[in-house]
Motif scaffolding. Structure first.
Motif, short mmCIF file in Angstrom:
data_model
loop_
_atom_site.label_atom_id
_atom_site.label_comp_id
_atom_site.label_asym_id
_atom_site.label_seq_id
_atom_site.Cartn_x
_atom_site.Cartn_y
_atom_site.Cartn_z
N LYS A 126 0.83 -1.21 0.00
CA LYS A 126 0.00 0.00 0.00
C LYS A 126 0.87 1.26 0.00
O LYS A 126 0.55 2.24 -0.66
CB LYS A 126 -0.93 -0.01 1.23
CG LYS A 126 -1.91 1.14 1.29
CD LYS A 126 -2.78 1.29 0.06
CE LYS A 126 -3.87 0.29 -0.05
NZ LYS A 126 -4.69 0.49 -1.27
N ASN A 158 -5.65 -4.06 -3.64
CA ASN A 158 -5.93 -4.92 -2.49
C ASN A 158 -5.20 -6.26 -2.64
O ASN A 158 -5.83 -7.29 -2.87
CB ASN A 158 -7.44 -5.14 -2.37
CG ASN A 158 -7.83 -5.75 -1.05
OD1 ASN A 158 -6.99 -6.12 -0.24
ND2 ASN A 158 -9.12 -5.87 -0.83
N TRP A 182 -8.06 -0.41 1.82
CA TRP A 182 -7.61 -1.27 0.73
C TRP A 182 -8.44 -1.10 -0.53
O TRP A 182 -8.23 -1.80 -1.51
CB TRP A 182 -7.60 -2.73 1.18
CG TRP A 182 -6.60 -2.95 2.25
CD1 TRP A 182 -6.84 -3.03 3.59
CD2 TRP A 182 -5.19 -3.07 2.10
NE1 TRP A 182 -5.66 -3.20 4.27
CE2 TRP A 182 -4.63 -3.23 3.37
CE3 TRP A 182 -4.33 -3.07 0.99
CZ2 TRP A 182 -3.28 -3.38 3.60
CZ3 TRP A 182 -2.99 -3.23 1.21
CH2 TRP A 182 -2.47 -3.38 2.50
#
Length: 190
Positions: A62, A148, A157
């Motif tokens: 992320k 995700n 996400w």
């Protein structure tokens, strides 16, 4: 998750050895010995560093938009766990046998356990170096991470990896159940 499992085991062992230090009879015996060093490191390093590494590995895709090689991550988690225990578990025994802290020389009967601890420190150092290398490598050569990669259900996400400046183009609609931020059913991978 391997780092989380390692954290649980190491922090639990460190916490349980703290119970011994609450017993006056044993605390008098192990006070200012290597037992205290082992206990401290199981709590602080086994607790904090393992949790930190688990968090870094979970959020890396992320934060960077890149995936790291998971096989190397599994290998590093195993090496760190083994190296940590080989470094600090012999120190519990050394402390119980009476080896004091802050001595530059020690009796010959402590040689084997101190060599095991030193060898474990070398393995642990290598274990810490491996994630540093593959995480830096992944910044340039890692596969692109989707929004995700872990099939998580949290709202964070549902944005691209790394997230854009404003996170969402529109205010997300949060409802019960496995929905994405647009109110459509999310793919859970089940």
């Amino acid at each position: 998750m391997l780092y989380v499992f390692g954290f649980i085991g190491l922090f639990t062992l460190g916490g349980l050895t703290g119970l011994f230090l609450a017993s006056l009879g044993l605390d008098v015996h192990v006070h200012d010995t290597y037992f205290i060093i082992a206990h401290f490191h199981y709590i602080m390093v086994g607790g904090m560093v393992m949790a930190y590494l688990g968090g870094i590995h979970f959020w890396w895709p992320k934060m960077t938009g890149r995936l790291y090689p998971e096989s190397w991550a599994r290998f590093a988690a195993l090496i760190i766990f083994v190296g940590f225990n080989l470094t600090f578990f012999p120190q519990f025994i050394l402390g119980y046998l009476g080896m004091p802290r802050r001595y530059h020389a020690y009796p010959d009967e402590f040689q084997v356990l101190n060599v095991m601890s030193s060898a474990g420190a070398s393995i642990l150092g290598l274990g810490y170096l491996i994630p540093f290398v593959y995480l830096i490598w992944s910044l340039r050569f890692g596969k692109k991470a989707g929004p995700n990669p872990w099939n998580a259900t949290g709202l964070e996400w549902q944005t691209p990896s790394p997230p854009p400046v404003n996170n969402f183009d529109a205010t997300p609609v949060v409802t019960e159940g496995p929905y994405n931020y647009q109110g459509k059913e999310a793919i859970t991978g089940v």
